[in-house]
Design a protein around this motif. Structure first.
Motif: not given
Length: 343
Positions: A303-305, A307, A310-311, A314, A322
Motif C-alpha cells: 500500500d505504501v509503494e 501511493s 505516502r511513499s 515516508l 518506509l
C-alpha cells in the motif's frame, strides 16, 4: 491590537512553531548512527567511488557487509535508500561498503558494459581492498544484494573464500523465468485482457529469439522487433546476460545465507526462488528464509509503494518506516546470529 489581529498573530505563530518542529523532526529522522567516509576502491577493472560506513562510538574491528546493487544506474547510497539498512547493520557491529555503479555519478566505466562475472570480479576486488582497511575484520566479510545481485553474489561466494555469508533480497534463480514471471505479473496487476496478454507474450518471445540469435540492436529493429524502452547499450547488456542462472553457484555455497522475499513481489516469483534455494542450499543450518508477506520487490509494503504521496512522505519524514515491518530487524538479527554462531 484588536482581538482579531491578536488571534491572527497567534495562529501564525502556532503554524511557525509547527513548521519548525516538523523541520526538526525531518532532520532528526534523516540522521543516522553512522560514521560515513567517501572512499576510492582500487584493485579492480577501474576505481570505484564508494562509501564506507562504520558504527559510531567504537573502534572495531568490525565485520563488513559489501553491498551489491540490483539493476539500473544506482549510486552508492541508492539515493539514501540504503542508509536505514546500514544503520541496522551497524547496530549489529558491522560496517558497510557500497559504491556508485560504473558510469553513475561521474564514476568511470559503464555498468551496461558488464556481465554477471564482471560484477562478481568487481565485488571480489572491493573485498580485497576492504580487507586492508583499518578497523575491518577480514574474517567477517559478507555480501548483501538485491534482485539482479542474486546472480552475482553466489558466483562471488563460490569463487572466493573471503565471502563468509550472503544476504539475498528478492533474487531470482533463472533470468528467463524471472523475466516471464515479471511480464505476466504486471499484466495481471493491471487487469490486461487476454488479447493484450497474448500480444505482449508474443513480443517478448520475438525479443528472446533475437537475443538467442545474437542479433544486434540494429538488426532486431530492422526486422521489426520491439525496441520500445531499449537502447543499443541496454540491448547489448541483455544479450550478454539473459542466460544467467544461479543454480550451479547456489549448489556450491558453503556459507550462511539469509534469503529475504516479498509476498507481493511482481518482479520475482518468491515461491520459485524459495523452492530453488531450499533445493540447492542443502547443507544443514546454512539457509534462513525471511518472508515478508505484504512486501514488494523493494521490501516496501504494497500500500505504501502504490501511493506516491505516502511513499514520498515516508522517504523524507520517516525513512526507517518506509520498509516492511521486520525487514530492518531481520538484517540485524541475522548478522548478530553469525557472531553467536562463530562464538
Amino acid at each position: 491590537m484588536s482581538g482579531r489581529r491578536r488571534w491572527l498573530w497567534g495562529a501564525l505563530l502556532s503554524v511557525a512553531v509547527l513548521l519548525v518542529g516538523a523541520g526538526g523532526w525531518v532532520v532528526y529522522q534523516n540522521e543516522y548512527d553512522l560514521d560515513e567516509e567517501r572512499v576510492t576502491v582500487t584493485g579492480g577493472r577501474q576505481p570505484l567511488q564508494g562509501v564506507l560506513a562504520r558504527p559510531t562510538g567504537g573502534h572495531g574491528p568490525y565485520g563488513l557487509v559489501v553491498f551489491v546493487h540490483g539493476d539500473g544506474p544506482v549510486d552508492a547510497t541508492h539515493d539514501t535508500f540504503y542508509r536505514p539498512l546500514w544503520e541496522a547493520m551497524a547496530k549489529a557491529g558491522y560496517a558497510t561498503l557500497s559504491w556508485d555503479k560504473p558510469g553513475v555519478a561521474g564514476a568511470p566505466g559503464d555498468w551496461l558494459d558488464q556481465s554477471m562475472q564482471d560484477r562478481a570480479d568487481e565485488t571480489l576486488a572491493a573485498i580485497r581492498w576492504a580487507k586492508t582497511q583499518p578497523g575491518i575484520d577480514p574474517d567477517r566479510i559478507g555480501l548483501w544484494g538485491a534482485s539482479q545481485a542474486g546472480w552475482v553474489m553466489p558466483k562471488a561466494a563460490r569463487q572466493s573464500p573471503d565471502v563468509k555469508f550472503v544476504i539475498a533480497v528478492g533474487p531470482a534463480v533463472n533470468w528467463l523465468r524471472q523475466g516471464r514471471y515479471n511480464l505476466l505479473a504486471e499484466l495481471r496487476e493491471r487487469h490486461a485482457s487476454p488479447e493484450e496478454t497474448a500480444a505482449a507474450v508474443a513480443r517478448s518471445d520475438r525479443n528472446l529469439a533475437a537475443l538467442r540469435a545474437a542479433s544486434t540492436f540494429e538488426q532486431h529493429r530492422a526486422a521489426g522487433g520491439d525496441t520500445e524502452g531499449l537502447s543499443p547499450e541496454r540491448w547489448a547488456f541483455n544479450k550478454r546476460n539473459h542466460l544467467s542462472d544461479a543454480t550451479e553457484d547456489l549448489a556450491a555455497l558453503r556459507v550462511p545465507v539469509q534469503l529475504v522475499l516479498g509476498g507481493r513481489d511482481l518482479n520475482v516469483d518468491s515461491d520459485d526462488t524459495e523452492a530453488g534455494y531450499r533445493r540447492l542450499v542443502t547443507t544443514p543450518g546454512l539457509l534462513r528464509v525471511l518472508r515478508l508477506q505484504d512486501a514488494t520487490h523493494t521490501m516496501v509494503p504494497k500500500d505504501v509503494e502504490d501511493s506516491e504521496l505516502r511513499s514520498t512522505f515516508l522517504a523524507v519524514a520517516a525513512p526507517r518506516s518506509l520498509f516492511a515491518p521486520g525487514y530492518l530487524d531481520g538484517m540485524r538479527d541475522f548478522l548478530t546470529s553469525l557472531d553467536h554462531r562463530k562464538g
